[in-house]
Scaffold this active site. Structure first.
Site, mmCIF file in Angstrom:
data_model
loop_
_atom_site.group_PDB
_atom_site.id
_atom_site.type_symbol
_atom_site.label_atom_id
_atom_site.label_comp_id
_atom_site.label_asym_id
_atom_site.label_seq_id
_atom_site.Cartn_x
_atom_site.Cartn_y
_atom_site.Cartn_z
ATOM 1 N N HIS A 22 0.854 -1.191 0.000
ATOM 2 C CA HIS A 22 0.000 0.000 0.000
ATOM 3 C C HIS A 22 0.889 1.240 0.000
ATOM 4 O O HIS A 22 1.870 1.312 0.737
ATOM 5 C CB HIS A 22 -0.891 0.010 1.248
ATOM 6 C CG HIS A 22 -1.771 1.223 1.327
ATOM 7 N ND1 HIS A 22 -2.960 1.319 0.637
ATOM 8 C CD2 HIS A 22 -1.620 2.396 1.992
ATOM 9 C CE1 HIS A 22 -3.507 2.502 0.872
ATOM 10 N NE2 HIS A 22 -2.714 3.169 1.697
ATOM 11 N N ASP A 34 -15.466 3.219 7.375
ATOM 12 C CA ASP A 34 -14.388 4.170 7.071
ATOM 13 C C ASP A 34 -14.844 5.177 6.018
ATOM 14 O O ASP A 34 -14.545 6.367 6.115
ATOM 15 C CB ASP A 34 -13.138 3.425 6.586
ATOM 16 C CG ASP A 34 -12.097 4.411 6.065
ATOM 17 O OD1 ASP A 34 -11.631 5.237 6.864
ATOM 18 O OD2 ASP A 34 -11.806 4.391 4.849
ATOM 19 N N ARG A 38 -14.803 13.346 8.297
ATOM 20 C CA ARG A 38 -13.499 13.928 8.668
ATOM 21 C C ARG A 38 -13.109 15.010 7.663
ATOM 22 O O ARG A 38 -12.578 16.060 8.031
ATOM 23 C CB ARG A 38 -12.425 12.838 8.693
ATOM 24 C CG ARG A 38 -12.536 11.921 9.892
ATOM 25 C CD ARG A 38 -11.675 10.675 9.690
ATOM 26 N NE ARG A 38 -10.273 10.965 9.498
ATOM 27 C CZ ARG A 38 -9.415 10.173 8.847
ATOM 28 N NH1 ARG A 38 -9.822 9.023 8.331
ATOM 29 N NH2 ARG A 38 -8.167 10.514 8.724
ATOM 30 N N SER A 98 -7.953 4.115 9.363
ATOM 31 C CA SER A 98 -8.671 4.202 8.092
ATOM 32 C C SER A 98 -7.989 3.330 7.036
ATOM 33 O O SER A 98 -8.622 2.495 6.369
ATOM 34 C CB SER A 98 -8.710 5.672 7.659
ATOM 35 O OG SER A 98 -9.039 5.797 6.312
ATOM 36 N N LYS A 154 -9.148 -0.977 5.696
ATOM 37 C CA LYS A 154 -9.374 -1.442 4.318
ATOM 38 C C LYS A 154 -8.390 -2.559 3.962
ATOM 39 O O LYS A 154 -8.726 -3.515 3.265
ATOM 40 C CB LYS A 154 -9.238 -0.267 3.346
ATOM 41 C CG LYS A 154 -10.443 0.674 3.451
ATOM 42 C CD LYS A 154 -10.254 1.961 2.686
ATOM 43 C CE LYS A 154 -9.313 2.882 3.391
ATOM 44 N NZ LYS A 154 -9.400 4.293 3.086
HETATM 45 N N1 URA Z 1 -5.980 7.453 3.081
HETATM 46 C C1 URA Z 1 -6.974 6.782 3.688
HETATM 47 O O1 URA Z 1 -7.435 5.755 3.209
HETATM 48 N N2 URA Z 1 -7.441 7.256 4.861
HETATM 49 C C2 URA Z 1 -6.954 8.373 5.459
HETATM 50 O O2 URA Z 1 -7.404 8.739 6.519
HETATM 51 C C3 URA Z 1 -5.929 9.073 4.796
HETATM 52 C C4 URA Z 1 -5.457 8.581 3.609
#
Ligand code: URA
Length: 434
Positions: free
Chosen positions: A82, A161, A168, A183, A187
């Protein structure tokens, strides 16, 4: 349990337990807790933070809020990669085939461009015919047959999320380490891999602008993975200038293919080899030194390039792209130049602005629904620290009718700083958190 008491507890610096976190997150997802109370809790977390245990719980609750991919039909240890996002970041297009060529299954779900950063799925769609949507069965079958598949995210991963992120974004609570780490990791955990290599970008084109922030984020993400009994390594990498020599969808595919042929930019190649080595290590292929040598060999022998060809063919793309990328990929023929306005060294680049300038050319999108133009982008002729003379081209811009050239050039003028002092350059690999 009342939302008010949970907000008050966090506002006063208290530690939330699993019941409280679950109650707030799932209550919000189900529409029982209103925006204003969730927003208040997020602001309390923003100021009072969360400890390791709270972060792990928040991640777990969000990961469990939607589909979870079961990768067990794929044999072997699945290692995911990632990137926290940058400009010119085509790393997956090189790393995935290297790793797959070493027998490590690559079952990758990637994202699209949003904001100033690009997305792997948009880049792959530059290749004529390439399908980025496969059924789950086709996805598994391709990984088992060819060792590699890269698709867009179709499953409903971590919907909590998604909803919280939107809140947010509207309440100035994005840039808090626990919230970002949970967050991203929610995922990743829902995606089902056994181990993760996290490329945490640092600098003017990254989400984390300073080393200390990036290191803290990296430690938080690795800590969350550990709490869920998953292995993870975070590599902090430089994003004080666009990565490699090209920005833009087709142009980045061209660069990835050139890199797989051993003709890539040296810093970009080093980054790809480093991330691949860590993936190989986490997949249990050997110690880090052995993995480095396997990875180098995969690139130098052409095995990784052939794996890229397999990927393109398996997903319906024109495999000739590997041999003649400049003929097969849509690349605009209209070129203009961004030039130096004084003599000196390129001393500083606001990389985020370069990403936005590229979007104005048509390479990215401001809203999810926007179309992108795969044929536009930039070739970087001068990198950070290079000397330039007044009037000398710094960037070659590939433009089309839809390109907003004036806005783009204005942003580039603001982004590039030229001074009489040569800057001290950072290594591409800044640090590693295991
Ligand atoms: N990428 C994400 O998936 N979440 C965040 O909070 C910031 C960047």
């Amino acid at each position: 349990m009342r939302p008010y008491d949970i907000i008050l507890k966090k506002r006063n610096g208290g530690k939330l337990n699993k019941e409280e976190i679950n109650y707030m997150v799932m209550g919000y997802v189900n529409g029982e807790i209103p925006d204003y109370q969730m927003a208040a809790l997020l602001m309390a977390i923003y100021f009072k933070h969360m400890d390791k245990e709270e972060r792990a719980i928040l991640t777990e609750v969000m990961a469990n809020s939607g589909d979870k991919i079961d990768l067990s039909p794929i044999k072997g240890i699945k290692v995911d990669k990632h990137s926290t996002g940058g400009v010119g970041d085509k790393t997956t297009l090189v790393v995935a085939p290297i790793v797959a060529s070493l027998g490590i299954p690559v079952a990758k779900m990637s994202g699209r461009a949003l904001g100033h950063t690009g997305g792997t799925i948009d880049k792959l769609e530059s290749i004529p015919g390439f399908k980025t949507t496969l059924s789950l069965n086709e996805f598994f079958e391709n990984v088992n047959r060819f060792g590699i598949a890269i698709v867009g995210q179709t499953a409903n991963l971590a919907p909590a999320d998604k909803k919280i992120y939107a809140l947010r974004d509207a309440t100035a609570t994005v840039d808090e380490i626990s919230l970002i780490a949970s967050s991203i990791m929610s995922k990743k955990l829902a995606g089902g891999a056994d181990a993760f290599v996290l490329d945490v970008k640092v600098g003017s084109g990254a989400f984390m602008k300073t080393f200390d922030e990036a290191r803290e984020l990296a430690e938080a993400m690795v800590g969350i993975a550990k709490s869920h009994n998953k292995k993870a390594v975070a590599v902090l990498t430089d994003m004080d200038e666009p990565l490699g020599k090209y920005v833009g969808n087709s142009l980045e595919v061209l660069e990835a293919i050139n890199t797989l042929k051993g003709l890539g930019d040296s810093r970009f190649t080093e980054l790809c080899l480093t991330l691949s080595s860590w993936m190989c290590y986490l997949a249990g292929k050997g110690n880090l030194e052995e993995c480095k040598s396997m990875v180098k060999n995969s690139l130098e022998s052409g095995k990784a390039l052939e794996k890229f060809r397999d990927l393109v063919r398996a997903q319906g793309g024109n495999p000739e792209v590997v041999d003649n990328p400049d003929k097969i990929l849509p690349i605009s023929k209209n070129i203009i130049y961004f030039k130096a306005n004084i003599d000196g060294y390129i001393s500083k680049i606001d990389t985020e602005k370069v990403g936005i300038a590229c979007n104005y050319l048509g390479a990215g999108r401001a809203k999810k629904e926007d179309n992108i133009d795969h044929s536009v982008g930039m070739k970087i002729l001068k990198k950070l620290g290079d000397s330039v003379s007044k009037g000398e081209p710094i960037l070659e811009l590939y433009v089309n009718n839809s390109s907003n050239i004036e806005t783009s050039l204005k942003l580039l003028n603001e982004a590039y700083h030229i001074s009489s002092e040569r800057p001290v350059l950072s290594n591409i690999i800044i640090d590693v958190v295991e």
